[in-house]
Design an enzyme around this catalytic site. Sequence first.
Site, short mmCIF file in Angstrom:
data_model
loop_
_atom_site.label_atom_id
_atom_site.label_comp_id
_atom_site.label_asym_id
_atom_site.label_seq_id
_atom_site.Cartn_x
_atom_site.Cartn_y
_atom_site.Cartn_z
N GLU A 42 -6.43 1.42 -0.51
CA GLU A 42 -5.84 2.27 -0.94
C GLU A 42 -6.54 2.76 -2.50
OE1 GLU A 42 -3.21 3.41 0.54
OE2 GLU A 42 -2.52 1.61 1.63
N CYS A 104 4.61 -2.04 -2.90
CA CYS A 104 3.04 -2.16 -3.05
C CYS A 104 2.80 -1.07 -3.88
CB CYS A 104 2.38 -2.06 -1.75
SG CYS A 104 2.81 -3.57 -0.69
N HIS A 123 -4.09 -3.30 1.50
CA HIS A 123 -3.16 -3.75 2.42
C HIS A 123 -3.97 -4.52 3.72
CE1 HIS A 123 -0.04 -0.45 1.30
NE2 HIS A 123 0.79 -1.95 1.65
#
Length: 156
Positions: A42, A104, A123
Site C-alpha cells: 500500500e 488498516c 496486506h
Amino acid sequence: MELPVVYQKAKEQVFKIWTTLQPLLTVHVGLASSAKALIILEQCGKNKGYQEMDACGFHPEGGCCMLDGPEKIDSTINMKTLWKNISVEGIDIIFSRDAGRYICDYTYYASLYYGSGRAAFIHVPPLSKSVTADFLGKALQTIILEMLKQCGEESE
C-alpha cells in the site's frame, strides 16, 4: 505488536509507537481476507471515508482520522519501486493506492501522520496450505529488508 480492530485504540497505539519507540520506519501488516495468494503493498493512507463500524460498534467522528490532516499521505517508501524490484516465489505481489477505508487504512494514515510518512503497510492473505506462517514470514522479511534499503538511501 497486535493492534485492536477498534479505530481509537489502534490510533492510540500507533501514537505510542511513534512517541516512545521513535522508529526509523514502522511497518504495519494487515489481513486481506479476500486475497488468496497475494501480498499488497500500500502506497498511501486516506484521511476520510471511515463509515464502517469497528469491533466495538463505533466509527470516527465525521468518518475522519485526523481533523487537521491532509486528504492523503504517501509513504516515504516508494512501494511502486519496491513492487517492481522484488519477487517472492510462490506468491504474487501487487501495488495499491487504496488500503480500504477500514482499520488498516485508518491505522496506516495515523502512522504516516505521526511518523512524517515513514510508515509502510502490507496486506497479506490468510494463512493456508500454500501460504504458511513460515512462508509468509520469509516473504515479509524479504520485503522489509528492501524497504530498509530505501531508508538507507534516504539518509545518505
